[in-house]
Design a protein around this motif. Structure first.
Motif, PDB file in Angstrom:
ATOM      1  N   LYS A   1     -34.986  53.982 139.020  1.00  0.00           N
ATOM      2  CA  LYS A   1     -35.062  54.409 140.458  1.00  0.00           C
ATOM      3  C   LYS A   1     -34.210  53.856 141.214  1.00  0.00           C
ATOM      4  O   LYS A   1     -33.221  54.206 142.097  1.00  0.00           O
ATOM      5  CB  LYS A   1     -36.528  54.939 140.714  1.00  0.00           C
ATOM      6  N   ASP A   2     -34.800  52.305 141.228  1.00  0.00           N
ATOM      7  CA  ASP A   2     -34.250  51.439 142.575  1.00  0.00           C
ATOM      8  C   ASP A   2     -32.884  51.017 142.199  1.00  0.00           C
ATOM      9  O   ASP A   2     -31.966  50.731 143.303  1.00  0.00           O
ATOM     10  CB  ASP A   2     -35.137  50.326 142.758  1.00  0.00           C
ATOM     11  N   ILE A   3     -32.175  50.848 141.161  1.00  0.00           N
ATOM     12  CA  ILE A   3     -30.950  50.416 140.661  1.00  0.00           C
ATOM     13  C   ILE A   3     -29.953  51.418 141.370  1.00  0.00           C
ATOM     14  O   ILE A   3     -28.603  50.792 141.567  1.00  0.00           O
ATOM     15  CB  ILE A   3     -30.708  50.124 139.160  1.00  0.00           C
ATOM     16  N   LYS A   4     -30.316  52.593 141.495  1.00  0.00           N
ATOM     17  CA  LYS A   4     -29.112  53.686 142.103  1.00  0.00           C
ATOM     18  C   LYS A   4     -28.596  53.087 143.221  1.00  0.00           C
ATOM     19  O   LYS A   4     -29.303  52.824 144.356  1.00  0.00           O
ATOM     20  CB  LYS A   4     -29.862  54.904 142.085  1.00  0.00           C
ATOM     21  N   GLY A   5     -27.325  53.004 143.125  1.00  0.00           N
ATOM     22  CA  GLY A   5     -26.566  52.426 144.515  1.00  0.00           C
ATOM     23  C   GLY A   5     -26.427  51.232 144.597  1.00  0.00           C
ATOM     24  O   GLY A   5     -25.879  50.559 145.494  1.00  0.00           O
ATOM     25  N   ALA A   6     -26.974  50.272 143.890  1.00  0.00           N
ATOM     26  CA  ALA A   6     -27.157  48.685 144.149  1.00  0.00           C
ATOM     27  C   ALA A   6     -25.839  48.062 143.597  1.00  0.00           C
ATOM     28  O   ALA A   6     -25.043  48.683 142.710  1.00  0.00           O
ATOM     29  CB  ALA A   6     -28.129  48.128 143.241  1.00  0.00           C
ATOM     30  N   GLU A   7     -25.298  47.227 144.235  1.00  0.00           N
ATOM     31  CA  GLU A   7     -23.901  46.414 144.169  1.00  0.00           C
ATOM     32  C   GLU A   7     -24.491  45.337 143.075  1.00  0.00           C
ATOM     33  O   GLU A   7     -23.535  44.787 142.384  1.00  0.00           O
ATOM     34  CB  GLU A   7     -23.359  45.770 145.257  1.00  0.00           C
ATOM     35  N   ALA A   8     -25.611  44.688 143.123  1.00  0.00           N
ATOM     36  CA  ALA A   8     -25.888  43.519 142.381  1.00  0.00           C
ATOM     37  C   ALA A   8     -27.370  43.624 141.901  1.00  0.00           C
ATOM     38  O   ALA A   8     -28.152  44.304 142.772  1.00  0.00           O
ATOM     39  CB  ALA A   8     -25.733  42.201 142.987  1.00  0.00           C
ATOM     40  N   LEU A   9     -27.565  43.152 140.796  1.00  0.00           N
ATOM     41  CA  LEU A   9     -29.193  43.082 140.125  1.00  0.00           C
ATOM     42  C   LEU A   9     -29.430  41.581 139.843  1.00  0.00           C
ATOM     43  O   LEU A   9     -28.694  40.992 139.055  1.00  0.00           O
ATOM     44  CB  LEU A   9     -28.829  44.046 139.178  1.00  0.00           C
ATOM     45  N   ILE A  10     -30.378  41.318 140.473  1.00  0.00           N
ATOM     46  CA  ILE A  10     -31.220  39.732 140.121  1.00  0.00           C
ATOM     47  C   ILE A  10     -32.180  40.378 139.176  1.00  0.00           C
ATOM     48  O   ILE A  10     -33.162  41.012 139.581  1.00  0.00           O
ATOM     49  CB  ILE A  10     -31.668  39.236 141.240  1.00  0.00           C
ATOM     50  N   CYS A  11     -32.215  39.699 137.905  1.00  0.00           N
ATOM     51  CA  CYS A  11     -33.134  40.384 136.846  1.00  0.00           C
ATOM     52  C   CYS A  11     -33.629  38.917 136.181  1.00  0.00           C
ATOM     53  O   CYS A  11     -33.141  37.944 136.199  1.00  0.00           O
ATOM     54  CB  CYS A  11     -32.437  41.289 135.759  1.00  0.00           C
ATOM     55  N   MET A  12     -34.641  39.382 135.173  1.00  0.00           N
ATOM     56  CA  MET A  12     -35.358  38.324 134.414  1.00  0.00           C
ATOM     57  C   MET A  12     -35.083  38.582 132.955  1.00  0.00           C
ATOM     58  O   MET A  12     -34.827  39.606 132.630  1.00  0.00           O
ATOM     59  CB  MET A  12     -36.671  38.396 134.783  1.00  0.00           C
ATOM     60  N   LEU A  13     -35.634  37.580 132.060  1.00  0.00           N
ATOM     61  CA  LEU A  13     -35.325  37.808 130.742  1.00  0.00           C
ATOM     62  C   LEU A  13     -36.180  38.905 130.270  1.00  0.00           C
ATOM     63  O   LEU A  13     -35.952  39.319 128.997  1.00  0.00           O
ATOM     64  CB  LEU A  13     -35.372  36.524 129.921  1.00  0.00           C
ATOM     65  N   SER A  14     -37.305  39.293 130.985  1.00  0.00           N
ATOM     66  CA  SER A  14     -38.231  39.967 130.618  1.00  0.00           C
ATOM     67  C   SER A  14     -37.765  41.638 130.741  1.00  0.00           C
ATOM     68  O   SER A  14     -38.497  42.388 130.409  1.00  0.00           O
ATOM     69  CB  SER A  14     -39.474  39.800 131.227  1.00  0.00           C
ATOM     70  N   ASP A  15     -36.780  41.674 131.455  1.00  0.00           N
ATOM     71  CA  ASP A  15     -36.187  43.258 132.083  1.00  0.00           C
ATOM     72  C   ASP A  15     -35.283  43.337 130.889  1.00  0.00           C
ATOM     73  O   ASP A  15     -34.200  42.764 130.623  1.00  0.00           O
ATOM     74  CB  ASP A  15     -35.520  43.073 133.273  1.00  0.00           C
ATOM     75  N   LYS A  16     -35.313  44.556 130.428  1.00  0.00           N
ATOM     76  CA  LYS A  16     -34.225  44.959 129.423  1.00  0.00           C
ATOM     77  C   LYS A  16     -33.030  45.659 130.199  1.00  0.00           C
ATOM     78  O   LYS A  16     -33.412  46.839 130.591  1.00  0.00           O
ATOM     79  CB  LYS A  16     -34.792  46.010 128.318  1.00  0.00           C
TER      80      LYS A  16
END
Ligand code: NDP
Ligand code: DGY
Length: 326
Positions: A49-64
Protein backbone atom coordinates in the motif's frame (compact mmCIF):
# COMPACT_ATOMS: atom_id res chain seq x y z
CA UNK A 1 0.34 11.54 2.96
CA UNK A 2 -1.99 12.52 0.18
CA UNK A 3 -1.80 16.00 1.74
CA UNK A 4 1.99 16.20 1.27
CA UNK A 5 3.02 19.13 -0.97
CA UNK A 6 3.83 17.98 -4.49
CA UNK A 7 7.49 19.14 -4.36
CA UNK A 8 8.20 16.49 -1.74
CA UNK A 9 9.61 13.14 -2.84
CA UNK A 10 7.99 10.16 -1.21
CA UNK A 11 10.49 7.79 0.40
CA UNK A 12 9.38 4.60 2.11
CA UNK A 13 11.48 2.98 4.86
CA UNK A 14 10.50 -0.46 6.15
CA UNK A 15 12.18 0.13 9.55
CA UNK A 16 13.47 2.86 11.79
CA UNK A 17 17.22 3.38 11.36
CA UNK A 18 20.02 3.74 13.91
CA UNK A 19 19.76 7.01 15.90
CA UNK A 20 22.09 9.35 13.97
CA UNK A 21 20.82 8.17 10.61
CA UNK A 22 17.19 8.30 11.74
CA UNK A 23 17.65 11.92 12.80
CA UNK A 24 19.37 12.74 9.51
CA UNK A 25 16.57 11.15 7.51
CA UNK A 26 13.94 13.05 9.46
CA UNK A 27 15.80 16.33 8.85
CA UNK A 28 15.42 16.09 5.07
CA UNK A 29 13.02 18.81 4.05
CA UNK A 30 12.45 17.56 0.54
CA UNK A 31 11.31 14.11 1.64
CA UNK A 32 7.84 12.89 2.50
CA UNK A 33 8.95 10.01 4.72
CA UNK A 34 6.63 7.05 5.15
CA UNK A 35 8.26 4.75 7.66
CA UNK A 36 7.12 1.62 9.43
CA UNK A 37 7.46 2.30 13.15
CA UNK A 38 6.93 -1.22 14.42
CA UNK A 39 9.71 -3.36 15.87
CA UNK A 40 8.85 -6.09 13.39
CA UNK A 41 9.13 -6.55 9.65
CA UNK A 42 6.79 -4.17 7.86
CA UNK A 43 3.67 -6.18 7.06
CA UNK A 44 3.58 -6.94 3.38
CA UNK A 45 0.11 -5.53 2.75
CA UNK A 46 1.25 -2.27 4.35
CA UNK A 47 4.35 -2.18 2.14
CA UNK A 48 2.27 -2.88 -0.96
CA UNK A 49 0.00 0.00 0.00
CA UNK A 50 2.66 2.51 1.12
CA UNK A 51 5.08 1.96 -1.75
CA UNK A 52 2.61 3.44 -4.21
CA UNK A 53 4.04 6.72 -5.47
CA UNK A 54 7.44 6.31 -3.76
CA UNK A 55 10.63 7.45 -5.51
CA UNK A 56 12.93 5.47 -3.21
CA UNK A 57 12.60 2.48 -0.91
CA UNK A 58 14.82 1.83 2.10
CA UNK A 59 14.51 -1.86 2.91
CA UNK A 60 15.94 -4.68 5.01
CA UNK A 61 17.00 -8.22 4.12
CA UNK A 62 13.81 -9.45 5.79
CA UNK A 63 11.62 -7.65 3.23
CA UNK A 64 10.88 -9.55 0.04
CA UNK A 65 11.24 -7.00 -2.75
CA UNK A 66 9.71 -8.94 -5.61
CA UNK A 67 7.90 -8.05 -8.80
CA UNK A 68 4.64 -7.43 -6.96
CA UNK A 69 6.23 -4.78 -4.73
CA UNK A 70 8.11 -3.11 -7.60
CA UNK A 71 4.93 -3.00 -9.67
CA UNK A 72 2.84 -1.71 -6.79
CA UNK A 73 5.23 1.26 -6.52
CA UNK A 74 4.47 2.71 -9.93
CA UNK A 75 6.83 3.98 -12.65
CA UNK A 76 8.40 6.79 -10.56
CA UNK A 77 10.35 4.36 -8.30
CA UNK A 78 14.05 5.06 -8.94
CA UNK A 79 15.87 3.26 -6.13
CA UNK A 80 15.69 0.29 -3.79
CA UNK A 81 18.46 0.55 -1.21
CA UNK A 82 18.95 -2.30 1.26
CA UNK A 83 20.61 -2.45 4.67
CA UNK A 84 22.75 -5.40 3.58
CA UNK A 85 25.45 -6.52 1.20
CA UNK A 86 23.34 -9.58 0.34
CA UNK A 87 20.66 -8.95 -2.27
CA UNK A 88 18.97 -12.33 -2.66
CA UNK A 89 15.73 -10.78 -1.33
CA UNK A 90 15.51 -8.35 -4.26
CA UNK A 91 14.19 -9.21 -7.71
CA UNK A 92 17.11 -7.81 -9.70
CA UNK A 93 15.67 -8.80 -13.05
CA UNK A 94 12.45 -6.86 -12.64
CA UNK A 95 14.36 -3.93 -11.14
CA UNK A 96 16.59 -3.80 -14.20
CA UNK A 97 13.64 -3.98 -16.58
CA UNK A 98 12.07 -1.07 -14.74
CA UNK A 99 15.32 0.90 -14.60
CA UNK A 100 15.32 0.86 -10.80
CA UNK A 101 18.76 1.23 -9.22
CA UNK A 102 19.79 -1.08 -6.39
CA UNK A 103 21.80 0.29 -3.48
CA UNK A 104 23.58 -1.93 -0.93
CA UNK A 105 26.24 -1.80 1.80
CA UNK A 106 29.42 -3.66 0.80
CA UNK A 107 32.77 -3.49 2.67
CA UNK A 108 31.70 -1.53 5.76
CA UNK A 109 30.29 -4.70 7.34
CA UNK A 110 33.18 -6.98 6.42
CA UNK A 111 35.04 -6.65 9.74
CA UNK A 112 31.97 -7.01 11.94
CA UNK A 113 30.75 -10.06 10.02
CA UNK A 114 34.20 -11.65 9.93
CA UNK A 115 34.50 -11.16 13.71
CA UNK A 116 31.20 -12.96 14.22
CA UNK A 117 32.20 -15.76 11.83
CA UNK A 118 35.40 -16.27 13.84
CA UNK A 119 33.36 -16.25 17.06
CA UNK A 120 30.98 -18.90 15.68
CA UNK A 121 33.89 -21.04 14.51
CA UNK A 122 35.51 -20.88 17.94
CA UNK A 123 32.19 -21.44 19.72
CA UNK A 124 31.38 -24.52 17.65
CA UNK A 125 34.93 -25.90 17.84
CA UNK A 126 35.15 -25.48 21.63
CA UNK A 127 31.69 -26.67 22.69
CA UNK A 128 30.58 -23.29 23.93
CA UNK A 129 26.89 -24.17 23.88
CA UNK A 130 27.38 -27.26 26.07
CA UNK A 131 29.75 -25.30 28.34
CA UNK A 132 27.28 -22.49 29.01
CA UNK A 133 24.43 -24.99 29.43
CA UNK A 134 26.48 -26.97 31.96
CA UNK A 135 27.30 -23.87 34.02
CA UNK A 136 23.69 -22.72 34.08
CA UNK A 137 21.99 -26.08 34.56
CA UNK A 138 24.17 -27.83 37.11
CA UNK A 139 26.01 -30.03 34.63
CA UNK A 140 29.30 -28.54 35.84
CA UNK A 141 30.05 -31.03 38.58
CA UNK A 142 33.81 -31.13 38.76
CA UNK A 143 36.95 -30.59 36.71
CA UNK A 144 37.29 -33.55 34.36
CA UNK A 145 40.26 -34.24 32.08
CA UNK A 146 38.33 -35.30 28.99
CA UNK A 147 35.21 -33.20 29.52
CA UNK A 148 34.09 -30.84 26.73
CA UNK A 149 37.25 -31.27 24.72
CA UNK A 150 36.98 -29.56 21.37
CA UNK A 151 39.11 -29.00 18.31
CA UNK A 152 42.25 -26.90 18.03
CA UNK A 153 43.17 -24.66 15.10
CA UNK A 154 46.93 -25.16 15.11
CA UNK A 155 48.14 -26.90 11.98
CA UNK A 156 44.62 -27.34 10.56
CA UNK A 157 43.09 -26.66 7.15
CA UNK A 158 40.46 -23.99 6.61
CA UNK A 159 38.17 -24.29 3.59
CA UNK A 160 36.29 -21.13 2.59
CA UNK A 161 33.36 -21.38 0.20
CA UNK A 162 33.29 -17.92 -1.43
CA UNK A 163 36.59 -16.21 -0.66
CA UNK A 164 35.31 -12.66 -1.19
CA UNK A 165 35.54 -9.68 1.15
CA UNK A 166 34.18 -11.47 4.22
CA UNK A 167 35.76 -14.86 3.40
CA UNK A 168 39.22 -13.29 3.20
CA UNK A 169 38.71 -11.33 6.42
CA UNK A 170 37.69 -14.50 8.28
CA UNK A 171 40.67 -16.41 6.89
CA UNK A 172 42.97 -13.67 8.17
CA UNK A 173 41.42 -13.85 11.63
CA UNK A 174 41.54 -17.64 11.87
CA UNK A 175 45.12 -17.59 10.55
CA UNK A 176 46.04 -15.90 13.82
CA UNK A 177 44.72 -18.96 15.68
CA UNK A 178 47.20 -21.23 13.91
CA UNK A 179 45.45 -22.39 10.75
CA UNK A 180 48.16 -23.75 8.55
CA UNK A 181 46.53 -24.13 5.14
CA UNK A 182 43.83 -22.13 3.36
CA UNK A 183 41.84 -23.66 0.52
CA UNK A 184 38.83 -22.13 -1.15
CA UNK A 185 36.12 -22.74 -3.68
CA UNK A 186 34.63 -20.14 -6.00
CA UNK A 187 34.43 -19.24 -9.64
CA UNK A 188 37.71 -17.33 -9.93
CA UNK A 189 41.21 -17.53 -8.52
CA UNK A 190 41.89 -14.74 -6.04
CA UNK A 191 45.14 -12.92 -6.72
CA UNK A 192 47.40 -12.02 -3.82
CA UNK A 193 45.84 -14.57 -1.49
CA UNK A 194 47.95 -17.21 0.22
CA UNK A 195 45.45 -19.97 -0.47
CA UNK A 196 44.63 -22.55 -3.08
CA UNK A 197 41.54 -22.66 -5.31
CA UNK A 198 40.26 -26.26 -5.19
CA UNK A 199 37.23 -28.24 -6.34
CA UNK A 200 34.27 -28.47 -3.96
CA UNK A 201 34.96 -32.18 -3.42
CA UNK A 202 38.53 -31.46 -2.44
CA UNK A 203 37.47 -28.68 -0.10
CA UNK A 204 34.94 -30.92 1.65
CA UNK A 205 37.41 -33.79 1.94
CA UNK A 206 40.42 -31.78 3.21
CA UNK A 207 38.96 -29.07 5.46
CA UNK A 208 38.88 -29.20 9.25
CA UNK A 209 36.79 -26.04 9.19
CA UNK A 210 34.34 -25.33 6.37
CA UNK A 211 33.22 -21.70 6.23
CA UNK A 212 30.45 -20.56 3.93
CA UNK A 213 30.81 -16.92 2.84
CA UNK A 214 29.31 -16.93 -0.67
CA UNK A 215 26.07 -15.24 -1.71
CA UNK A 216 22.82 -17.18 -2.05
CA UNK A 217 22.18 -17.61 -5.79
CA UNK A 218 20.48 -20.31 -7.88
CA UNK A 219 23.99 -21.91 -8.17
CA UNK A 220 24.66 -22.01 -4.43
CA UNK A 221 21.12 -22.85 -3.23
CA UNK A 222 21.14 -25.96 -1.00
CA UNK A 223 24.68 -26.88 -2.11
CA UNK A 224 25.29 -28.26 1.39
CA UNK A 225 23.19 -31.43 1.46
CA UNK A 226 23.62 -34.84 3.07
CA UNK A 227 26.03 -35.94 0.32
CA UNK A 228 28.22 -32.90 0.96
CA UNK A 229 28.28 -33.46 4.73
CA UNK A 230 29.14 -37.12 4.14
CA UNK A 231 32.26 -36.08 2.26
CA UNK A 232 33.52 -33.94 5.16
CA UNK A 233 35.89 -35.07 7.91
CA UNK A 234 34.37 -36.45 11.11
CA UNK A 235 36.11 -33.68 13.05
CA UNK A 236 34.90 -30.97 10.66
CA UNK A 237 33.24 -27.80 11.95
CA UNK A 238 30.74 -26.27 9.52
CA UNK A 239 30.10 -22.53 9.77
CA UNK A 240 27.57 -20.57 7.72
CA UNK A 241 27.31 -16.77 7.77
CA UNK A 242 26.01 -16.51 4.20
CA UNK A 243 22.30 -17.28 3.92
CA UNK A 244 20.31 -20.20 5.31
CA UNK A 245 19.29 -21.17 1.78
CA UNK A 246 22.75 -22.51 0.86
CA UNK A 247 22.12 -25.39 3.29
CA UNK A 248 19.60 -28.19 3.11
CA UNK A 249 18.86 -27.77 6.76
CA UNK A 250 17.24 -31.14 7.49
CA UNK A 251 20.34 -32.77 6.01
CA UNK A 252 22.57 -30.71 8.27
CA UNK A 253 20.54 -31.74 11.34
CA UNK A 254 20.83 -35.37 10.28
CA UNK A 255 24.59 -35.07 9.67
CA UNK A 256 25.09 -33.53 13.12
CA UNK A 257 22.92 -36.16 14.78
CA UNK A 258 24.78 -38.98 13.05
CA UNK A 259 28.11 -37.31 13.93
CA UNK A 260 29.13 -37.19 10.29
CA UNK A 261 30.67 -33.86 11.28
CA UNK A 262 31.67 -32.58 14.72
CA UNK A 263 29.71 -29.36 14.95
CA UNK A 264 28.16 -26.36 13.30
CA UNK A 265 27.94 -22.61 13.85
CA UNK A 266 25.17 -20.77 12.05
CA UNK A 267 24.33 -17.08 11.88
CA UNK A 268 21.71 -17.71 9.20
CA UNK A 269 18.93 -20.29 8.97
CA UNK A 270 15.79 -21.22 7.08
CA UNK A 271 13.46 -19.78 8.12
CA UNK A 272 14.49 -16.79 10.21
CA UNK A 273 13.67 -16.73 13.07
CA UNK A 274 14.39 -20.45 13.52
CA UNK A 275 11.30 -22.09 15.10
CA UNK A 276 11.81 -23.36 18.64
CA UNK A 277 10.90 -26.89 17.58
CA UNK A 278 13.39 -26.99 14.69
CA UNK A 279 15.61 -30.10 14.91
CA UNK A 280 18.75 -27.90 15.05
CA UNK A 281 17.61 -26.32 18.32
CA UNK A 282 18.00 -29.50 20.36
CA UNK A 283 21.46 -30.41 19.04
CA UNK A 284 24.19 -29.51 21.51
CA UNK A 285 26.82 -29.48 18.74
CA UNK A 286 25.04 -26.72 16.83
CA UNK A 287 25.46 -23.08 17.84
CA UNK A 288 22.87 -20.78 16.28
CA UNK A 289 22.92 -16.98 16.37
CA UNK A 290 20.07 -14.75 15.15
CA UNK A 291 21.63 -13.23 11.98
CA UNK A 292 23.75 -10.64 13.80
CA UNK A 293 26.86 -10.76 11.58
CA UNK A 294 26.97 -7.02 10.91
CA UNK A 295 25.36 -6.00 14.19
CA UNK A 296 27.81 -3.57 15.75
CA UNK A 297 26.69 -0.02 16.53
CA UNK A 298 29.42 1.39 14.30
CA UNK A 299 28.73 -0.81 11.31
CA UNK A 300 24.95 -0.58 11.39
CA UNK A 301 25.05 3.21 11.72
CA UNK A 302 27.44 3.39 8.76
CA UNK A 303 25.21 1.07 6.73
CA UNK A 304 22.17 3.26 7.46
CA UNK A 305 24.14 6.36 6.42
CA UNK A 306 25.00 4.73 3.09
CA UNK A 307 21.32 4.12 2.39
CA UNK A 308 20.55 7.79 3.03
CA UNK A 309 23.47 8.87 0.79
CA UNK A 310 21.95 6.72 -1.94
CA UNK A 311 18.48 8.18 -1.47
CA UNK A 312 19.68 11.79 -1.49
CA UNK A 313 21.76 11.19 -4.63
CA UNK A 314 18.93 9.56 -6.55
CA UNK A 315 16.48 12.33 -5.63
CA UNK A 316 18.95 14.82 -7.15
CA UNK A 317 19.29 12.64 -10.24
CA UNK A 318 22.94 11.97 -9.38
CA UNK A 319 24.81 8.67 -9.58
CA UNK A 320 24.28 6.79 -6.32
CA UNK A 321 27.49 6.19 -4.34
CA UNK A 322 26.78 2.60 -3.25
CA UNK A 323 25.24 0.96 -6.26
CA UNK A 324 25.06 -2.73 -6.94
CA UNK A 325 26.43 -2.90 -10.46
CA UNK A 326 24.85 -5.65 -12.53
P1 NDP B 1 31.71 -10.88 -1.97
O1 NDP B 1 31.00 -10.67 -3.25
O2 NDP B 1 32.90 -10.04 -1.66
O3 NDP B 1 32.16 -12.39 -1.83
C1 NDP B 1 31.39 -13.47 -2.24
C2 NDP B 1 32.31 -14.55 -2.79
O4 NDP B 1 31.53 -15.69 -3.14
C3 NDP B 1 33.06 -14.09 -4.02
O5 NDP B 1 34.43 -14.14 -3.74
C4 NDP B 1 32.67 -15.10 -5.09
O6 NDP B 1 33.86 -15.49 -5.71
C5 NDP B 1 32.07 -16.27 -4.32
N1 NDP B 1 31.04 -17.00 -5.06
C6 NDP B 1 30.96 -18.33 -5.18
N2 NDP B 1 29.92 -18.71 -5.90
C7 NDP B 1 29.32 -17.61 -6.29
C8 NDP B 1 28.18 -17.37 -7.08
N3 NDP B 1 27.46 -18.36 -7.62
N4 NDP B 1 27.83 -16.11 -7.30
C9 NDP B 1 28.55 -15.10 -6.77
N5 NDP B 1 29.64 -15.28 -6.02
C10 NDP B 1 30.03 -16.52 -5.77
O7 NDP B 1 30.61 -10.71 -0.84
P2 NDP B 1 30.81 -10.45 0.73
O8 NDP B 1 31.98 -11.22 1.19
O9 NDP B 1 30.75 -9.01 0.99
O10 NDP B 1 29.45 -11.11 1.29
C11 NDP B 1 29.16 -12.45 1.06
C12 NDP B 1 27.79 -12.83 1.55
O11 NDP B 1 27.76 -12.89 2.95
C13 NDP B 1 26.66 -11.88 1.20
O12 NDP B 1 26.15 -12.14 -0.10
C14 NDP B 1 25.63 -12.17 2.26
O13 NDP B 1 24.73 -13.15 1.81
C15 NDP B 1 26.44 -12.71 3.41
N6 NDP B 1 26.49 -11.80 4.56
C16 NDP B 1 25.96 -12.20 5.75
C17 NDP B 1 26.03 -11.40 6.86
C18 NDP B 1 25.46 -11.83 8.15
O14 NDP B 1 25.00 -10.99 8.90
N7 NDP B 1 25.47 -13.10 8.48
C19 NDP B 1 26.65 -10.06 6.80
C20 NDP B 1 27.16 -9.73 5.51
C21 NDP B 1 27.08 -10.59 4.44
P3 NDP B 1 33.88 -15.86 -7.25
O15 NDP B 1 33.30 -14.71 -7.98
O16 NDP B 1 35.27 -16.13 -7.57
O17 NDP B 1 33.02 -17.08 -7.35
C1 DGY C 1 24.05 -8.71 4.77
O1 DGY C 1 24.55 -7.58 4.74
O2 DGY C 1 23.80 -9.36 3.75
C2 DGY C 1 23.77 -9.30 6.11
O3 DGY C 1 23.12 -10.48 6.06
C3 DGY C 1 23.25 -8.35 7.10
O4 DGY C 1 24.17 -7.36 7.34
Amino acid sequence: HSSAPSFLSKVVATRRLLPDSQARLERQENIDLVQWQGDNTMPRDQLLKDIKGAEALICMLSDKIDKEVLEAAGPQLKLVTTLSVGFDHVDLKTAKEKNIKIGYTPEVLTDATADLAALLTLAAARNMKQGIDAVQNGGWQDWRAAWLCGHQFTGKTLGVVGLGRIGQAVAKRLGAFGIDRLIYWGRTKKEGVDGELVSMDELLKDSDFVLVCCPLTPDTKEMFDYEAFKKMKKNAIFVNISRGGVVKQDDLARALKEKLIAGAGLDVTTPEPLPLDDPLQSLDNCVVLPHIGSATFETRETMCGMMIDNVLAVLEDKAIPYELKR
